[in-house]
Design a protein around this motif. Structure first.
Motif, PDB file in Angstrom:
ATOM      1  N   LYS A 249       0.830  -1.203   0.000  1.00 56.66           N
ATOM      2  CA  LYS A 249       0.000   0.000   0.000  1.00 56.66           C
ATOM      3  C   LYS A 249       0.865   1.255   0.000  1.00 56.66           C
ATOM      4  O   LYS A 249       0.528   2.259  -0.650  1.00 56.66           O
ATOM      5  CB  LYS A 249      -0.928  -0.013   1.219  1.00 56.66           C
ATOM      6  CG  LYS A 249      -2.039  -1.060   1.138  1.00 56.66           C
ATOM      7  CD  LYS A 249      -2.888  -1.084   2.390  1.00 56.66           C
ATOM      8  CE  LYS A 249      -3.734   0.160   2.511  1.00 56.66           C
ATOM      9  NZ  LYS A 249      -4.684   0.076   3.645  1.00 56.66           N
ATOM     10  N   ARG A 250       1.985   1.199   0.685  1.00 49.69           N
ATOM     11  CA  ARG A 250       2.894   2.337   0.713  1.00 49.69           C
ATOM     12  C   ARG A 250       3.466   2.587  -0.686  1.00 49.69           C
ATOM     13  O   ARG A 250       3.568   3.740  -1.135  1.00 49.69           O
ATOM     14  CB  ARG A 250       4.005   2.060   1.716  1.00 49.69           C
ATOM     15  CG  ARG A 250       4.891   3.240   2.026  1.00 49.69           C
ATOM     16  CD  ARG A 250       5.674   3.023   3.325  1.00 49.69           C
ATOM     17  NE  ARG A 250       6.334   1.723   3.310  1.00 49.69           N
ATOM     18  CZ  ARG A 250       6.366   0.901   4.350  1.00 49.69           C
ATOM     19  NH1 ARG A 250       5.766   1.224   5.474  1.00 49.69           N
ATOM     20  NH2 ARG A 250       6.994  -0.256   4.286  1.00 49.69           N
ATOM     21  N   ALA A 251       3.825   1.515  -1.376  1.00 45.49           N
ATOM     22  CA  ALA A 251       4.429   1.649  -2.712  1.00 45.49           C
ATOM     23  C   ALA A 251       3.426   2.143  -3.745  1.00 45.49           C
ATOM     24  O   ALA A 251       3.742   3.013  -4.564  1.00 45.49           O
ATOM     25  CB  ALA A 251       5.023   0.318  -3.138  1.00 45.49           C
ATOM     26  N   ILE A 252       2.192   1.584  -3.722  1.00 44.32           N
ATOM     27  CA  ILE A 252       1.218   2.029  -4.732  1.00 44.32           C
ATOM     28  C   ILE A 252       0.745   3.459  -4.434  1.00 44.32           C
ATOM     29  O   ILE A 252       0.415   4.211  -5.364  1.00 44.32           O
ATOM     30  CB  ILE A 252       0.023   1.058  -4.872  1.00 44.32           C
ATOM     31  CG1 ILE A 252      -0.786   0.966  -3.576  1.00 44.32           C
ATOM     32  CG2 ILE A 252       0.506  -0.318  -5.322  1.00 44.32           C
ATOM     33  CD1 ILE A 252      -2.036   0.084  -3.709  1.00 44.32           C
ATOM     34  N   GLY A 253       0.738   3.842  -3.158  1.00 44.34           N
ATOM     35  CA  GLY A 253       0.423   5.229  -2.826  1.00 44.34           C
ATOM     36  C   GLY A 253       1.473   6.168  -3.384  1.00 44.34           C
ATOM     37  O   GLY A 253       1.161   7.263  -3.875  1.00 44.34           O
ATOM     38  N   HIS A 254       2.721   5.716  -3.334  1.00 43.90           N
ATOM     39  CA  HIS A 254       3.828   6.494  -3.890  1.00 43.90           C
ATOM     40  C   HIS A 254       3.657   6.654  -5.409  1.00 43.90           C
ATOM     41  O   HIS A 254       3.838   7.760  -5.940  1.00 43.90           O
ATOM     42  CB  HIS A 254       5.138   5.784  -3.563  1.00 43.90           C
ATOM     43  CG  HIS A 254       6.372   6.485  -4.007  1.00 43.90           C
ATOM     44  ND1 HIS A 254       6.776   7.695  -3.505  1.00 43.90           N
ATOM     45  CD2 HIS A 254       7.314   6.135  -4.930  1.00 43.90           C
ATOM     46  CE1 HIS A 254       7.903   8.073  -4.084  1.00 43.90           C
ATOM     47  NE2 HIS A 254       8.248   7.146  -4.952  1.00 43.90           N
ATOM     48  N   LEU A 255       3.299   5.570  -6.071  1.00 42.22           N
ATOM     49  CA  LEU A 255       3.093   5.631  -7.526  1.00 42.22           C
ATOM     50  C   LEU A 255       1.886   6.496  -7.892  1.00 42.22           C
ATOM     51  O   LEU A 255       1.901   7.213  -8.900  1.00 42.22           O
ATOM     52  CB  LEU A 255       2.905   4.209  -8.082  1.00 42.22           C
ATOM     53  CG  LEU A 255       4.130   3.293  -8.021  1.00 42.22           C
ATOM     54  CD1 LEU A 255       3.764   1.872  -8.440  1.00 42.22           C
ATOM     55  CD2 LEU A 255       5.254   3.826  -8.915  1.00 42.22           C
ATOM     56  N   TYR A 256       0.854   6.442  -7.058  1.00 40.86           N
ATOM     57  CA  TYR A 256      -0.348   7.243  -7.309  1.00 40.86           C
ATOM     58  C   TYR A 256      -0.033   8.739  -7.187  1.00 40.86           C
ATOM     59  O   TYR A 256      -0.465   9.549  -8.006  1.00 40.86           O
ATOM     60  CB  TYR A 256      -1.447   6.841  -6.325  1.00 40.86           C
ATOM     61  CG  TYR A 256      -2.740   7.598  -6.508  1.00 40.86           C
ATOM     62  CD1 TYR A 256      -3.590   7.325  -7.584  1.00 40.86           C
ATOM     63  CD2 TYR A 256      -3.105   8.609  -5.604  1.00 40.86           C
ATOM     64  CE1 TYR A 256      -4.777   8.025  -7.756  1.00 40.86           C
ATOM     65  CE2 TYR A 256      -4.280   9.307  -5.762  1.00 40.86           C
ATOM     66  CZ  TYR A 256      -5.114   9.015  -6.845  1.00 40.86           C
ATOM     67  OH  TYR A 256      -6.285   9.717  -7.016  1.00 40.86           O
ATOM     68  N   LYS A 257       0.760   9.093  -6.167  1.00 43.03           N
ATOM     69  CA  LYS A 257       1.123  10.496  -5.982  1.00 43.03           C
ATOM     70  C   LYS A 257       1.957  11.010  -7.150  1.00 43.03           C
ATOM     71  O   LYS A 257       1.899  12.201  -7.486  1.00 43.03           O
ATOM     72  CB  LYS A 257       1.896  10.671  -4.677  1.00 43.03           C
ATOM     73  CG  LYS A 257       1.036  10.533  -3.432  1.00 43.03           C
ATOM     74  CD  LYS A 257       1.876  10.669  -2.164  1.00 43.03           C
ATOM     75  CE  LYS A 257       1.022  10.488  -0.922  1.00 43.03           C
ATOM     76  NZ  LYS A 257       1.834  10.568   0.325  1.00 43.03           N
ATOM     77  N   LYS A 258       2.709  10.118  -7.760  1.00 49.27           N
ATOM     78  CA  LYS A 258       3.531  10.502  -8.922  1.00 49.27           C
ATOM     79  C   LYS A 258       2.728  10.439 -10.222  1.00 49.27           C
ATOM     80  O   LYS A 258       3.266  10.638 -11.300  1.00 49.27           O
ATOM     81  CB  LYS A 258       4.756   9.582  -9.016  1.00 49.27           C
ATOM     82  CG  LYS A 258       5.728   9.772  -7.856  1.00 49.27           C
ATOM     83  CD  LYS A 258       6.883   8.795  -7.908  1.00 49.27           C
ATOM     84  CE  LYS A 258       7.867   9.140  -9.004  1.00 49.27           C
ATOM     85  NZ  LYS A 258       9.084   8.286  -8.947  1.00 49.27           N
ATOM     86  N   LYS A 259       1.409  10.137 -10.087  1.00 49.00           N
ATOM     87  CA  LYS A 259       0.466  10.092 -11.217  1.00 49.00           C
ATOM     88  C   LYS A 259       0.869   9.060 -12.267  1.00 49.00           C
ATOM     89  O   LYS A 259       0.724   9.290 -13.474  1.00 49.00           O
ATOM     90  CB  LYS A 259       0.331  11.482 -11.846  1.00 49.00           C
ATOM     91  CG  LYS A 259      -0.207  12.520 -10.874  1.00 49.00           C
ATOM     92  CD  LYS A 259      -0.366  13.887 -11.542  1.00 49.00           C
ATOM     93  CE  LYS A 259      -0.933  14.890 -10.540  1.00 49.00           C
ATOM     94  NZ  LYS A 259      -1.123  16.243 -11.142  1.00 49.00           N
TER      95      LYS A 259
END
Length: 275
Positions: A249-259
């Motif tokens: 969840k931490r990693a996909i949140g990071h990818l989501y923030k980077k659009k």
């Protein structure tokens, strides 16, 4: 005379075929016949005493391990009741099956302890847990190196710096690990007993980019879609990505923030242009 130790011995006698060394009590031992050609009676030498074919023998070669040493050494042969290990001298040392963990591979190195068996012969064992110390040297977040000496249900047990006992918990293991593997890990916890638990992962803020990159690779390998969302089962996430649900969840949140991705409850997908 100490079996399995390097000790100072005196050349007691010498003829064309045999050289005998003696200790201070005049206990004598035969020197390896191919050594000592230039020695004279009365010379003092550093010799390693080992089991010969019938009695103790000595060599001037320096062994890899003396009795009481814990060393990573190579298995060089397999017999009906055990293995043989190269100890740096002309005579390999026996490792009984009962002292080995699992099936060992000839040619691989394992962490071994040299001792006297009940018959007063030199032998190696992989049962080293009681030979390792509890922590007196490390603190949380230290990076350490070690050798996996056993693998069980709780995880992989590691001899840290070949001296201290530690473990990588099962949930922290990612990929395939075998006994004898060398690892570099971070000290995660130190129990009150001094026992150390390790993690192969960096601290979260350092690890997140590496985890995100792995998820991007998985997405690209699966046509831009990964059937794992923040509502997915933790075991399924672990099986597919090798990450805990928290790390995922931490990693996909990071990818989501980077659009870079779109998020859904049961899947994620690459944004257009990334497939």
């Amino acid at each position: 005379m100490e079996l399995g130790k390097i000790q100072k011995l005196k050349v007691a006698s010498k003829d064309k075929n045999k050289i005998y060394l003696a200790d201070e009590e005049n206990n004598k031992v035969l020197l390896n016949k191919d050594e000592g050609k230039d020695l004279k009676v009365g010379d003092i030498v550093d010799a390693f005493v080992y089991n010969g074919h019938e009695d103790f023998e000595a060599t001037l070669k320096t062994p890899y391990a003396e009795v009481g040493d814990l060393k990573k050494l190579k298995v060089v042969d397999k017999a009906r009741v055990g293995y043989f290990v190269d100890n740096g001298t002309d005579k390999d040392v026996f490792l009984p099956y009962k002292e080995a963990y699992g099936r060992l591979e000839v040619g691989r190195e394992y962490l071994l302890y040299l001792y006297h068996d009940k018959s007063d012969r030199l032998a190696f064992t992989m049962n080293i847990k009681d030979k390792l110390k509890t922590n007196e040297n490390f603190k949380v977040n230290d990076i350490v190196k070690g050798v996996i000496y056993s693998i069980g249900r709780p995880g992989a047990f590691v001899a840290i710096e070949n001296e201290y006992d530690g473990m990588i918990p099962k949930e922290e293991l990612k990929g395939v690990y075998r006994i004898g593997d060398e690892v570099e890990a971070r000290v995660q916890r130190i129990l009150q007993t001094g026992f150390v638990t390790l993690t192969l992962r960096e601290k979260a803020y350092k690890q997140i980019d590496a985890d995100a990159d792995e998820i991007l690779e998985l997405l690209e390998e699966n046509n831009g879609v990964l059937e794992l969302g923040d509502k997915s089962d933790p075991e399924l996430i672990k099986d597919i990505t090798g990450l805990s649900k928290k790390a995922y969840k931490r990693a996909i949140g990071h990818l989501y923030k980077k659009k870079l991705i779109n998020l859904y409850s049961t899947k994620i997908e690459l944004k257009n242009g990334r497939k």
